[in-house]
Design a protein around this motif. Structure first.
Motif, PDB file in Angstrom:
ATOM      1  N   ILE A   1       0.715  -1.060  -0.007  1.00  0.00           N
ATOM      2  CA  ILE A   1       0.051  -0.095  -0.091  1.00  0.00           C
ATOM      3  C   ILE A   1       0.812   1.377  -0.009  1.00  0.00           C
ATOM      4  CG2 ILE A   1      -1.614   1.123   1.396  1.00  0.00           C
ATOM      5  CD1 ILE A   1      -2.959  -1.413   2.223  1.00  0.00           C
ATOM      6  N   ILE A   2       1.984   1.242   0.850  1.00  0.00           N
ATOM      7  CA  ILE A   2       2.992   2.424   0.914  1.00  0.00           C
ATOM      8  C   ILE A   2       3.317   2.737  -0.313  1.00  0.00           C
ATOM      9  CG2 ILE A   2       5.258   3.256   1.782  1.00  0.00           C
ATOM     10  CD1 ILE A   2       4.112   1.687   4.490  1.00  0.00           C
ATOM     11  N   MET A   3       4.041   1.673  -1.159  1.00  0.00           N
ATOM     12  CA  MET A   3       4.622   1.869  -2.412  1.00  0.00           C
ATOM     13  C   MET A   3       3.592   2.314  -3.643  1.00  0.00           C
ATOM     14  SD  MET A   3       7.544   1.764  -1.123  1.00  0.00           S
ATOM     15  CE  MET A   3       8.466   2.103  -2.821  1.00  0.00           C
ATOM     16  N   GLU A   4       2.422   1.958  -3.443  1.00  0.00           N
ATOM     17  CA  GLU A   4       1.244   2.279  -4.417  1.00  0.00           C
ATOM     18  C   GLU A   4       0.636   3.475  -4.102  1.00  0.00           C
ATOM     19  OE1 GLU A   4      -1.260  -0.820  -4.349  1.00  0.00           O
ATOM     20  OE2 GLU A   4      -0.089  -2.158  -5.428  1.00  0.00           O
ATOM     21  N   LEU A   5       1.000   4.250  -2.980  1.00  0.00           N
ATOM     22  CA  LEU A   5       0.823   5.646  -2.724  1.00  0.00           C
ATOM     23  C   LEU A   5       0.799   6.693  -3.552  1.00  0.00           C
ATOM     24  CD1 LEU A   5       1.132   6.158   0.900  1.00  0.00           C
ATOM     25  CD2 LEU A   5      -1.172   5.755  -0.090  1.00  0.00           C
ATOM     26  N   PRO A   6       0.102   7.602  -4.071  1.00  0.00           N
ATOM     27  CA  PRO A   6       0.228   8.715  -4.972  1.00  0.00           C
ATOM     28  C   PRO A   6       1.691   9.518  -4.290  1.00  0.00           C
ATOM     29  CG  PRO A   6      -1.854   8.962  -4.032  1.00  0.00           C
ATOM     30  CD  PRO A   6      -1.403   7.616  -3.669  1.00  0.00           C
ATOM     31  N   PRO A   7       2.464  10.225  -5.064  1.00  0.00           N
ATOM     32  CA  PRO A   7       3.241  11.096  -4.431  1.00  0.00           C
ATOM     33  C   PRO A   7       3.108  12.037  -3.297  1.00  0.00           C
ATOM     34  CG  PRO A   7       3.593  11.095  -6.795  1.00  0.00           C
ATOM     35  CD  PRO A   7       2.337  10.186  -6.596  1.00  0.00           C
ATOM     36  N   ALA A   8       1.708  12.431  -3.669  1.00  0.00           N
ATOM     37  CA  ALA A   8       1.312  13.575  -2.440  1.00  0.00           C
ATOM     38  C   ALA A   8       1.146  12.903  -1.118  1.00  0.00           C
ATOM     39  CB  ALA A   8       0.161  14.244  -3.117  1.00  0.00           C
ATOM     40  N   GLU A   9       0.626  11.576  -1.333  1.00  0.00           N
ATOM     41  CA  GLU A   9       0.330  10.915   0.146  1.00  0.00           C
ATOM     42  C   GLU A   9       1.493  10.538   0.533  1.00  0.00           C
ATOM     43  OE1 GLU A   9      -2.559  10.624   1.568  1.00  0.00           O
ATOM     44  OE2 GLU A   9      -3.448  11.906   0.209  1.00  0.00           O
ATOM     45  N   GLN A  10       2.298   9.800  -0.256  1.00  0.00           N
ATOM     46  CA  GLN A  10       3.652   9.652   0.139  1.00  0.00           C
ATOM     47  C   GLN A  10       4.610  10.697   0.817  1.00  0.00           C
ATOM     48  OE1 GLN A  10       6.452   7.779  -2.693  1.00  0.00           O
ATOM     49  NE2 GLN A  10       5.166   5.980  -2.542  1.00  0.00           N
ATOM     50  N   GLN A  11       4.401  12.100   0.337  1.00  0.00           N
ATOM     51  CA  GLN A  11       4.742  13.298   0.867  1.00  0.00           C
ATOM     52  C   GLN A  11       4.325  13.355   2.381  1.00  0.00           C
ATOM     53  OE1 GLN A  11       7.452  15.035  -0.444  1.00  0.00           O
ATOM     54  NE2 GLN A  11       7.538  15.821   1.917  1.00  0.00           N
ATOM     55  N   LYS A  12       3.002  13.290   2.427  1.00  0.00           N
ATOM     56  CA  LYS A  12       2.450  13.383   3.791  1.00  0.00           C
ATOM     57  C   LYS A  12       2.985  12.384   4.907  1.00  0.00           C
ATOM     58  CE  LYS A  12      -2.248  14.507   2.676  1.00  0.00           C
ATOM     59  NZ  LYS A  12      -3.947  14.167   2.710  1.00  0.00           N
ATOM     60  N   LEU A  13       2.939  11.155   4.574  1.00  0.00           N
ATOM     61  CA  LEU A  13       3.564   9.872   5.228  1.00  0.00           C
ATOM     62  C   LEU A  13       5.112  10.472   5.625  1.00  0.00           C
ATOM     63  CD1 LEU A  13       2.561   7.443   6.454  1.00  0.00           C
ATOM     64  CD2 LEU A  13       3.238   6.280   4.380  1.00  0.00           C
TER      65      LEU A  13
END
Length: 149
Positions: free
Chosen positions: A84-96
């Motif tokens: 799930i983490i690796m499939e997140l869009p860039p904006a969501e990865q940035q939040k995380l």
């Protein structure tokens, strides 16, 4: 020898994502995003058809059958959190990334492997990152988290 990361050097998003994948994999975290809207739609549709076909008793039977079918549909299939983490869009990865960086900003590391070793050596850091990750998955992604221990 590569310089270690410090407050003056930018933290690599990829390092943090790898760290979160390692921690969630270690704890065998899985998450299921529930499709409650789809379940409600099925419940309502089956109840409506039951009402049309059988009147008030048909509405009751249709509502029951639709509710069971909707619940079955929304039970969700669990996916590993690292996926799930690796499939997140860039904006969501940035939040995380922003949330995780706040927890590990005092550490100095050169790559994801060293960062992971530092965190795995500290139960307190692992717990903080797991709590942050669980909160993110349940609140932001509206998913149910499960641990397979």
């Amino acid at each position: 020898m590569l310089p270690s990361r410090s407050a003056a050097m930018p933290v690599a998003l990829e390092d943090i994502m790898r760290l979160l994948c390692s921690i969630s994999e270690e704890r065998k975290m899985k998450a299921a995003v529930r499709h409650s809207g789809r379940g409600a739609l099925v419940t309502g549709a089956v109840a409506f058809v039951g009402g049309l076909v059988g009147g008030p008793p048909g509405l009751a039977v249709g509502g029951t059958v639709g509710g069971l079918l909707g619940a079955w549909m929304t039970s969700g299939q669990f996916k590993p959190v690292p996926q799930i983490i690796m499939e997140l869009p860039p904006a969501e990865q940035q939040k995380l990334f922003n949330e995780a960086t706040a927890i590990v900003r005092h550490l100095e590391w050169t790559d994801a492997v060293q960062l992971t070793m530092l965190v795995m050596g500290s139960e307190a850091l692992q717990q903080q990152l797991l709590a942050m990750l669980t909160n993110y998955v349940t609140k932001e992604l509206r998913a149910e988290v499960q641990y397979d221990d």
